[in-house]
Scaffold this active site. Structure first.
Site, PDB file in Angstrom:
ATOM      1  CG  HIS A  30      29.856   2.028 -37.457  1.00 53.69           C
ATOM      2  ND1 HIS A  30      30.409   1.429 -36.362  1.00 53.69           N
ATOM      3  CD2 HIS A  30      28.527   2.147 -37.178  1.00 53.69           C
ATOM      4  CE1 HIS A  30      29.491   1.233 -35.435  1.00 53.69           C
ATOM      5  NE2 HIS A  30      28.322   1.644 -35.915  1.00 53.69           N
ATOM      6  CG  HIS A  33      28.938  -2.656 -37.158  1.00 56.22           C
ATOM      7  ND1 HIS A  33      28.563  -1.453 -37.691  1.00 56.22           N
ATOM      8  CD2 HIS A  33      27.888  -3.081 -36.407  1.00 56.22           C
ATOM      9  CE1 HIS A  33      27.327  -1.156 -37.295  1.00 56.22           C
ATOM     10  NE2 HIS A  33      26.895  -2.121 -36.508  1.00 56.22           N
ATOM     11  NE  ARG A 182      18.282   4.184 -34.616  1.00 58.90           N
ATOM     12  CZ  ARG A 182      18.146   2.972 -34.083  1.00 58.90           C
ATOM     13  NH1 ARG A 182      19.068   2.499 -33.272  1.00 58.90           N
ATOM     14  NH2 ARG A 182      17.094   2.225 -34.375  1.00 58.90           N
TER      15      ARG A 182
HETATM   16  P1  AMP Z   1      23.810  -2.725 -34.690  1.00 59.80           P
HETATM   17  O1  AMP Z   1      24.123  -2.940 -36.138  1.00 59.80           O
HETATM   18  O2  AMP Z   1      23.677  -1.283 -34.320  1.00 59.80           O
HETATM   19  O3  AMP Z   1      22.698  -3.596 -34.199  1.00 59.80           O
HETATM   20  O4  AMP Z   1      25.110  -3.202 -33.891  1.00 59.80           O
HETATM   21  C1  AMP Z   1      25.635  -4.499 -34.055  1.00 59.80           C
HETATM   22  C2  AMP Z   1      26.637  -4.756 -32.971  1.00 59.80           C
HETATM   23  O5  AMP Z   1      27.693  -3.804 -33.069  1.00 59.80           O
HETATM   24  C3  AMP Z   1      26.034  -4.608 -31.561  1.00 59.80           C
HETATM   25  O6  AMP Z   1      26.577  -5.617 -30.726  1.00 59.80           O
HETATM   26  C4  AMP Z   1      26.504  -3.245 -31.145  1.00 59.80           C
HETATM   27  O7  AMP Z   1      26.592  -3.075 -29.749  1.00 59.80           O
HETATM   28  C5  AMP Z   1      27.862  -3.185 -31.797  1.00 59.80           C
HETATM   29  N1  AMP Z   1      28.301  -1.803 -31.964  1.00 59.80           N
HETATM   30  C6  AMP Z   1      27.579  -0.777 -32.491  1.00 59.80           C
HETATM   31  N2  AMP Z   1      28.283   0.376 -32.434  1.00 59.80           N
HETATM   32  C7  AMP Z   1      29.476   0.064 -31.859  1.00 59.80           C
HETATM   33  C8  AMP Z   1      30.633   0.816 -31.515  1.00 59.80           C
HETATM   34  N3  AMP Z   1      30.718   2.126 -31.754  1.00 59.80           N
HETATM   35  N4  AMP Z   1      31.675   0.169 -30.945  1.00 59.80           N
HETATM   36  C9  AMP Z   1      31.602  -1.168 -30.693  1.00 59.80           C
HETATM   37  N5  AMP Z   1      30.537  -1.934 -30.985  1.00 59.80           N
HETATM   38  C10 AMP Z   1      29.486  -1.335 -31.564  1.00 59.80           C
END
Ligand code: AMP
Length: 273
Positions: A30, A33, A182
Site C-alpha cells: 500500500h 510501503h 491487515r
Molecule cells: P509489512 O509488509 O507489514 O511487514 O511492512 C513492511 C514495512 O512497511 C515495515 O517496515 C512496516 O513498518 C512498514 N509499514 C507498514 N505500514 C506502514 C505505514 N502505514 N506507513 C509507513 N510504513 C509502513
C-alpha cells in the site's frame, strides 16, 4: 523490474551494484510501503524490495494462511515507486534449511513480544537472513511497527551488521487510520470505527504535552474509552522508543503506543509526544 526467487541469483546481480537501499515487506503493498520505497529511491542508486510472508513471525493462532497475497499488483506498485529489483524467495528458500535463530533480548520482551511470543525472534531471524542475502547499504522500516524498529536497531548494533537503518513516519488513511495490509480484514462498520485509534492516540499525546505530570491518569481514562468503544485493548502506554520501556520522562523521546482488537483484527499504532 527484475524479480529474483533465489539468494544465489540475487547475489550474482548484487555483486555488480553499489549504493543499495532495501525495503523488506510481506507484500499486499500500500501507500505506506510505497513511501518507504520512494524514500529509498531518493537516497540510493538502486532500490531493492523484498516480498516474503515470513512464517516464523506468525503465532500458531495467527493469520499466516489468510495473509493477503497479490504478487502481480505488488510488483506494479513497486515499479511505480521506482524500485529496480524485487526479491521474492519461496518459504523453502528462506527457511527450508536454516538452523539459526536470532533472538534480541530486552526490547523484544515487552508489549508485542509479550502478546505474540516468538514473533520478534521470527522477525529478527528473517531480517538478518535478508540482510545477509541482500547486503544493503541502507534499509527502510516504518515507525508503524515501532517495536520492530527497536528490535532491528538493537540486532544491527549487536551483530555489527554494516547497514544504515532509516525509519519512516506512518502513512495514514484520510481519517487517520494507519495504513496496513491487515485493514483489508475490517468489515465496513469496523473500518469506520477503527479511526478512533488514531484520534485517541492524538488526544493522549496532546493531553500529555499539556499536563505531563498526569500521564498515568490520562492513560487510564483513555484505556477505559477504548473498552467503552468496544475495542479489546492489549495495551495503551507511553514508552521510550529505543528501549521500549515505559517512560514518564517528559520532555524526552516518548511515544504513545497502542494495540487493540476490533472483531478479529488487531490494530497497532503509535504517535510521538
Ligand atoms: P509489512 O509488509 O507489514 O511487514 O511492512 C513492511 C514495512 O512497511 C515495515 O517496515 C512496516 O513498518 C512498514 N509499514 C507498514 N505500514 C506502514 C505505514 N502505514 N506507513 C509507513 N510504513 C509502513
Amino acid at each position: 523490474m527484475k524479480v529474483f526467487r533465489t539468494i544465489r541469483e540475487f547475489r550474482e546481480y548484487r555483486a555488480e551494484l553499489t549504493g543499495v537501499g532495501f525495503v523488506p515487506t510481506m507484500g499486499a503493498l500500500h501507500l505506506g510501503h510505497a513511501t518507504l520505497m520512494e524514500k529509498s529511491v531518493s537516497e540510493n542508486a538502486v532500490t531493492v524490495a523484498s516480498i516474503f510472508v515470513n512464517p516464523l513471525q506468525f503465532g500458531p493462532k495467527e493469520d499466516l494462511s489468510k495473509y493477503p497475497r497479490q504478487e502481480a499488483e505488488d510488483i506494479e506498485l513497486a515499479t511505480n515507486a521506482g524500485v529496480t529489483a524485487i526479491f521474492c524467495p519461496s518459504v523453502e528458500e528462506m527457511v527450508g534449511s536454516i538452523k539459526t535463530s536470532v533472538s534480541v533480548s530486552g526490547v523484544s520482551e515487552f508489549f508485542e513480544g509479550e502478546k505474540r511470543p516468538g514473533h520478534f525472534d521470527g522477525v529478527a531471524t528473517i531480517v538478518a537472513r535478508l540482510f545477509g542475502a541482500v547486503c544493503p547499504d541502507r534499509a527502510y522500516f516504518g515507525f508503524k511497527d515501532l517495536q520492530q524498529c527497536a528490535v532491528i536497531q538493537q540486532m544491527v548494533t549487536d551483530l555489527c551488521i554494516p547497514v544504515e537503518l532509516r525509519f519512516v513516519e506512518t502513512i495514514r488513511e484520510p481519517d487517520g487510520l494507519a495504513m496496513s495490509s491487515r485493514n483489508a480484514y475490517l468489515s465496513a462498520a469496523e473500518r469506520g470505527h477503527a479511526a478512533n485509534v488514531y484520534r485517541i492516540l492524538k488526544e493522549v499525546a496532546e493531553k500529555i504535552r499539556v499536563t505531563p505530570t498526569e500521564i498515568d491518569s490520562i492513560l487510564d481514562s483513555y484505556r477505559s474509552e477504548f473498552t467503552l468503544l468496544g475495542f479489546e485493548l492489549d495495551y495503551l502506554e507511553v514508552v521510550d522508543p529505543k528501549t521500549m520501556r515505559e517512560s514518564r520522562n517528559y520532555p524526552g523521546s516518548m511515544r504513545v503506543i497502542v494495540a487493540a482488537r476490533l472483531g478479529n483484527v488487531r490494530l497497532i499504532d503509535n504517535v510521538a509526544i
